[in-house]
Design an enzyme around this catalytic site. Sequence first.
Site: not given
Ligand code: ACM
Length: 544
Positions: A172, A201, A278, A341-342, A408, A433, A435, A483-485
């Site tokens: 990110r 990602d 991702h 994930d996702e 997570w 987390y 972030d 996470w660095t969004e």
């Molecule tokens: C995640 O936070 N999507 C692993």
Amino acid sequence: MKRLLVAATWCLLACACGGTIPSDGRIAVVPRPVSVVETEGVFRLAPGVVVACEAGDAVCGRAVAALDEVLRPIFGRGAAVRASGDGQQAQVFVVRDSALGPEAYRLTVAPECVRIEAGGPAGAFYAVQTLRQLIPAAALGAGNAAAVELPCATIEDAPRMGYRGAMLDVCRHFFTVEEVKAMLDLMALHKLNVFHWHLTDDQGWRIAIDRYPELTRVGSVRRRTLIGRDPGGEYDETCRYDETPHGGFYTKEQIRDVVAYAAERGITVIPEIEFPGHAVAALASCPWLSCTGEQYEVRQTWDIDDRVFCPGKETTFEFIEGVLAEVLELFPSEYIHIGGDECPMTFWQKCPHCAARMRSEGLTEWRQLQNYATARVERFLNAHGRRLIGWDEILEGDVTPTATIMSWRGAAGGVRAARQGNRAIMSPSEYCYLDYYQSEDRDAEPLAWGGYVSVAKSYSFDPFADLTPEQQRCIVGVQGNLWTEYIADWAHAQYMLLPRLAALAEVAWSPAGGAYDDFRSRMERMRREYDACGFRYAEHMFGE
Ligand code: ACM
Ligand code: ZN
């Protein structure tokens, strides 16, 4: 007879330098050691300290290198440490004790000498990290201290958990090799031993792969970046963008350099190559990897994307195995993280290749198609002597018994994994987390993903809750994730990491039952360490 290195004249150097910085008189080590027994007196440590240990032994080499790194900013000029075989002249004795575990150590500070006994190089490194916290805070960063006093004590220590991790998302926002090394320094200070490097990602592919140069030529740069909070799918004319292209990737040489730097600090680097979700940066580089073959751009917004790898096509598996073959050459770690994930299945449900795969494999639910893809990648990794880690989504459906789950979405995934005998790493968002906001006063904080994780909350995490002793053995570790969004630079990243990472390090390292007030009071000394190292940190807990 042991061959020992050349001696040096410590006493002459030490005595010539005048004033000594007195001991703080209090032992405040983070993470909290297994046992600290304070004893009478102080030990006087001065430049040119002589270390007696067995030449050529890795325990000796690691202790001497770590000590030199700790003492140089305090004493400055010249070699702060000399390895010597001459026990007569030495002040620090380093001994390998094979009865101790590889990360365990015993540190004895007495008025006449310091003794480090370690089970392996990592134990020796950790002994020096503890010794570092015995140095008077006033001496940190002094650069020209004449000598310092350490309080006398015997400290016995070994980690509670074998996996003590921190993740950095470099997709990110990209972080340079120097910044990644600073993250490793920060981890080493807290006795963390696994760096989870989130390398691919939707918004960027950050690792050079020779077979597919387009992954970095195309996939490492996004044309522009959303400014402000992501509206969650509603991308209309009200969205604003920073039109500066954002990019960056690591060459293989840089990756080898980072892996070696980490190893010197007892840290294993686990790469994460996201599959099958991702994936937009990969699909933008190699359109034949998606269900439709359309040309996409590297994603410019955050949130979840339904454009994912097509597990119906054989070429997708040729690709991921080709990528992983190069990844395995770079990373010696036993574990390889493949994300998982996702992963929306919307495109799969319209894809003839995916439909054909469902039929040929006898699959009845779309979720099973992800299980199929994961299991196939796991077979590849296992055949190369590695183990697979995936986020807890891979538990849905039929996960193999050998996969390791990174939990997570709460701790439930880890609990479920442990109950069915899968290994798990605990990284529940509500504790781990980094972030998330760290203060309830969100307006006073930089934009964060959402959620609220205070230092106290991180500290309160019990990774073994709801598990029997046998199930607890499946929980191999704890990890904090960044996470660095919304984190565009290293100064902001440090602010988010510290001091919450210290709380998680204590959860992972120290015996259960620590008191938050005691942790907070010990953190005052660690704070001085952060200042001396130039690390940025959030101050909320210090004022609580
Ligand atoms: C995640 O936070 N999507 C692993
Ligand atoms: Zn498909």
